[in-house]
Design an enzyme around this catalytic site. Structure first.
Site, PDB file in Angstrom:
ATOM      1  CB  CYS B  79      -0.999  -0.029   1.146  1.00 35.97           C
ATOM      2  SG  CYS B  79      -2.268   1.246   0.996  1.00 35.97           S
ATOM      3  CG  HIS B 184      -4.079  -3.160   2.630  1.00 34.31           C
ATOM      4  ND1 HIS B 184      -3.184  -2.742   3.575  1.00 34.31           N
ATOM      5  CD2 HIS B 184      -4.612  -2.049   2.097  1.00 34.31           C
ATOM      6  CE1 HIS B 184      -3.191  -1.431   3.624  1.00 34.31           C
ATOM      7  NE2 HIS B 184      -4.044  -0.976   2.737  1.00 34.31           N
ATOM      8  CD  GLU B 186      -2.124  -5.807   5.241  1.00 36.85           C
ATOM      9  OE1 GLU B 186      -1.638  -6.115   4.136  1.00 36.85           O
ATOM     10  OE2 GLU B 186      -2.334  -4.630   5.580  1.00 36.85           O
TER      11      GLU B 186
END
Lengths: 259, 206
Positions: B79, B184, B186
């Site tokens: 990001c 992202h 994650e």
């Protein structure tokens, strides 16, 4: 192309999953962590947890729920309910929440939105609005009023004005929750959702009233919502997240199907 | 040991948890010496690039990340971590790390139904094969949250793009031992974890 999001809302009371009808008669319907995991495996795009625990000493239970969810669910999730300060929000973010949801405390003290946006970024600051339909008047030009405390306290604030103010103060997303529609399963408040979605330039999440797949289709097209919140319709097993997404896809709505 | 750069820009713990989930124990650190000496470096971040870069400089982490990149060991940007590897961002007119030539610009749309930030799940189109993307297909969706997008000058540094409205923007950058995603990893479900798992095994070849 950006997909429309399906977001499941989990109301948590004393660590248990609860579902209310018109914000009263809450009953416990299971473990929020295993529910979250189940939806994640079934292709859910995002989660929202609202802590509706009455007593403030039970807040640590919520932190524990957030930690446990964060260990097994790798999609964004936000947490709301009882956040009054940046410090409250910070604890939830540190425990693993992606975004924080402010509601009542922001109506009473709007600077809270700016404080959170400054501390965590606008994209992590969600303004959740509980809204009641009222007569159009000089006080409420949009015909909708903001209420707090789970819908029990009217605030004399026009809903559209509050949405614009929230955006200006730094909210990155808005949850538009209709108290009239909440828990009825009779469909989202399309007029309200569309009015706010067209007025602001940040994403709008429609909330309250989902009962059938057609309701999601309606709010994501006619209602101009960027995301639809679901609760009862999936919590009680009437519909599955993957089933809803598949159906929306067949109706021409862009949703995420590979997961 | 893999290290996650901590510069007060977002939830490093989410990244650490996801790393753990794919079997990569990573240490969170704000110490330039630890960052420069890592085996693998993860450079995440959300929020404002303007304040993020200031913090990096104040902590001497900008130099540490440059030094790490020069070692040729695997570097993953996520990001804001993708945006900051460029030379400049329009956000606060900030000078960035300059590992890749180019700059970041803000999304501007005439169509008001296109909301900014660009928040949600969107598709990746792979524009150039890369070892990190071996198990990912064009059309796979990932989770985005951003208002600015990267524009590398050299197209060879773009390995993936994403479309938002009428705008096709660079969503994955790769150059030598650097691999960076605008989305992202994650928070992108199992596909995001798969990509993170690929980073665990990546030997920095491209």
């Amino acid at each position: 192309m950006l997909s429309k999001r399906i977001i499941a809302c989990l109301d948590v009371r004393d660590g248990n999953l609860a579902k209310s009808i018109k914000f009263v008669d809450t009953k416990d319907i299971g473990d929020p962590v295993s529910k979250a995991r189940e939806y994640y495996d079934d292709g859910l795009d995002e989660l929202v947890f609202y802590d509706i625990t009455a007593s403030s000493d039970a807040r640590n239970i919520m932190l524990d729920v957030v930690e446990r969810v964060a260990e097994q669910v790798y999609i964004p999730f936000s947490v709301g309910g009882g956040i009054r300060t940046v410090e409250d929000a910070n604890k939830l973010l540190w425990a693993g929440a992606e975004k924080i949801n402010v509601n009542s405390a922001a109506v009473k003290r709007p600077e809270l939105i700016a404080e959170c946006a400054h501390a965590f970024g606008a994209q992590n600051t969600v303004l959740s609005m509980d809204i009641l339909r009222v007569e159009i008047s000089r006080e409420f030009p949009s015909g909708y009023e903001v209420v707090i405390n789970g819908g029990r306290t009217p605030m004399g604030v026009d809903a559209l004005e509050w949405a614009l103010k929230g955006e200006e103060l730094g909210a990155g997303e808005l949850v538009v929750n209709s108290i009239d529609a909440d828990g009825t399963r009779e469909g989202y408040e399309i007029t309200l959702t569309r009015m706010i979605a067209e007025a602001v330039s940040i994403p709008v999440i429609a909330s309250g009233g989902a009962g059938k797949p057609e309701h999601l289709l309606e709010v994501l097209t006619e209602g101009k919502a960027d995301a639809a919140l679901v609760a009862s319709m999936v919590h009680y097993g009437d519909y599955t997240v993957s089933g809803l997404k598949q159906w929306l896809h067949e109706q021409g709505v862009k949703v995420r199907l590979r997961y | 040991m893999p290290v996650i750069v901590d510069y007060d820009a977002g939830n490093v713990r989410s990244v650490q948890r996801a790393c753990q989930h794919v079997g990569m124990d990573a240490e969170i650190s704000a110490d330039p010496a630890v960052v420069a000496a890592a085996d693998k470096l993860i450079f995440p971040g959300v929020g404002s690039a303007e304040s993020a870069v200031d913090t990096l400089r104040d902590r001497g982490l900008d130099e540490a990340i440059r030094a790490f990149y020069a070692t040729g060991k695997p570097l993953l940007g996520i990001c804001l971590g993708l945006q900051i590897v460029l030379e400049h961002t329009e956000e606060g007119d900030q000078t960035c790390l300059g590992l890749v030539e180019g700059a970041c610009e803000r999304f501007e749309f005439a169509d008001r139904s296109l909301k900014v930030p660009h928040i949600g799940w969107n598709e990746l189109t792979i524009t150039r094969p890369h070892p990190m993307l071996e198990n990912i297909q064009s059309g796979d969706e990932f989770y985005f949250v951003h208002s600015y997008f990267a524009q590398p000058i050299d197209n060879n540094h773009v390995v993936g793009t994403t479309q938002y409205g009428d705008k096709t923007f660079c969503s994955v950058i790769a150059r030598e031992n650097l691999f960076a995603t605008q989305f992202h990893l994650e928070k992108s479900g199992e596909l995001g974890l798969k990509l993170l798992g690929a980073f665990k095994d990546w030997d920095a070849t491209c």
